[in-house]
Design a protein around this motif. Structure first.
Motif, PDB file in Angstrom:
ATOM      1  N   MET A 139       0.829  -1.210   0.000  1.00  0.00           N
ATOM      2  CA  MET A 139       0.000   0.000   0.000  1.00  0.00           C
ATOM      3  C   MET A 139       0.866   1.264   0.000  1.00  0.00           C
ATOM      4  SD  MET A 139      -3.032  -1.162  -0.331  1.00  0.00           S
ATOM      5  CE  MET A 139      -3.976   0.326  -0.070  1.00  0.00           C
ATOM      6  N   LEU A 140       2.024   1.220   0.668  1.00  0.00           N
ATOM      7  CA  LEU A 140       2.948   2.359   0.585  1.00  0.00           C
ATOM      8  C   LEU A 140       3.466   2.519  -0.846  1.00  0.00           C
ATOM      9  CD1 LEU A 140       5.104   2.302   3.836  1.00  0.00           C
ATOM     10  CD2 LEU A 140       3.115   3.717   3.291  1.00  0.00           C
ATOM     11  N   GLY A 141       3.680   1.397  -1.517  1.00  0.00           N
ATOM     12  CA  GLY A 141       4.076   1.467  -2.927  1.00  0.00           C
ATOM     13  C   GLY A 141       3.036   2.199  -3.745  1.00  0.00           C
ATOM     14  N   ARG A 142       1.773   1.911  -3.489  1.00  0.00           N
ATOM     15  CA  ARG A 142       0.694   2.602  -4.214  1.00  0.00           C
ATOM     16  C   ARG A 142       0.684   4.088  -3.866  1.00  0.00           C
ATOM     17  NH1 ARG A 142      -2.053   0.406  -8.229  1.00  0.00           N
ATOM     18  NH2 ARG A 142      -4.194   1.098  -8.372  1.00  0.00           N
ATOM     19  N   LEU A 143       0.850   4.412  -2.576  1.00  0.00           N
ATOM     20  CA  LEU A 143       0.905   5.813  -2.142  1.00  0.00           C
ATOM     21  C   LEU A 143       2.068   6.543  -2.799  1.00  0.00           C
ATOM     22  CD1 LEU A 143      -0.004   8.140  -0.203  1.00  0.00           C
ATOM     23  CD2 LEU A 143       1.587   7.154   1.479  1.00  0.00           C
ATOM     24  N   SER A 144       3.184   5.860  -2.997  1.00  0.00           N
ATOM     25  CA  SER A 144       4.391   6.506  -3.543  1.00  0.00           C
ATOM     26  C   SER A 144       4.159   7.106  -4.922  1.00  0.00           C
ATOM     27  CB  SER A 144       5.553   5.500  -3.599  1.00  0.00           C
ATOM     28  OG  SER A 144       5.371   4.561  -4.646  1.00  0.00           O
ATOM     29  N   ARG A 145       3.151   6.635  -5.626  1.00  0.00           N
ATOM     30  CA  ARG A 145       2.843   7.157  -6.960  1.00  0.00           C
ATOM     31  C   ARG A 145       2.416   8.631  -6.912  1.00  0.00           C
ATOM     32  NH1 ARG A 145      -0.981   2.522  -9.400  1.00  0.00           N
ATOM     33  NH2 ARG A 145      -0.632   3.642 -11.335  1.00  0.00           N
TER      34      ARG A 145
END
Length: 178
Positions: A139-145
């Protein structure tokens, strides 16, 4: 200007680790950071929320209703539970589509709500994060976008917060979420 991110989920999903990684990222970028956590019945699968606030100077760790720039939700019902904290004009709800049945649903006293996302009048970015062990970092990966920081900075924050034997698995989860 202070920015506000809420991370919400169910006990055991890693909300605290995710907020620690996010706080580390912002500290590494020179921001003042405040992180606060609220535990409900987290040990029994209850709701857990963490607040991450960062900026030039942050005076309080708490986020008021309508002030969150992002809500990162690890479970679908938690999205509905906390959505009133999202800024209704500019905020983004990033949610995992996973459904974890709360105790009233398990006991038959209630039903899990249907069609949750269509009932929310906010900008939604949904993802099926799958494996509960890596949901938090995915989910942090998704936020990083939504940030201009290079992947390396995120990965450095993960390395600073995760036990060495789990770093590779968490980097893979971050990349999958991104």
């Amino acid at each position: 200007m202070t920015k506000n991110i809420m991370i919400v989920g169910v006990g055991g999903q890693g909300t605290l680790l995710a907020s620690k990684v996010l706080g580390q990222l912002f500290v590494d970028h020179g921001f003042d950071v405040k992180v606060s956590e609220v535990h409900g019945m987290s040990q029994r699968g209850g709701s857990v929320v963490t607040y991450v606030r960062y900026g030039d100077k942050v005076y309080s760790p708490l986020i008021e209703k309508g002030e969150a720039d992002f809500i990162v939700s690890f479970e679908l019902l938690e999205s509905a539970r906390w959505v009133e904290y999202l800024n209704p004009k500019t905020g983004v709800l990033i949610t995992n589509m996973m459904e974890i049945m709360p105790m009233p649903v398990i006991t038959g006293a209630a039903e899990y709500p249907s069609d949750i996302l269509n009932k929310l009048d906010v900008k939604v970015d949904s993802i099926d994060a799958g494996n509960e062990r890596i949901t938090n970092i995915m989910m942090l990966g998704r936020l990083s976008r939504y940030f201009d920081y290079p992947d390396k900075d995120w990965i450095d924050a993960i390395k600073a917060c995760v036990k060495p034997e789990f770093v590779d698995m968490n980097i893979a989860a971050f990349e999958q979420g991104r």
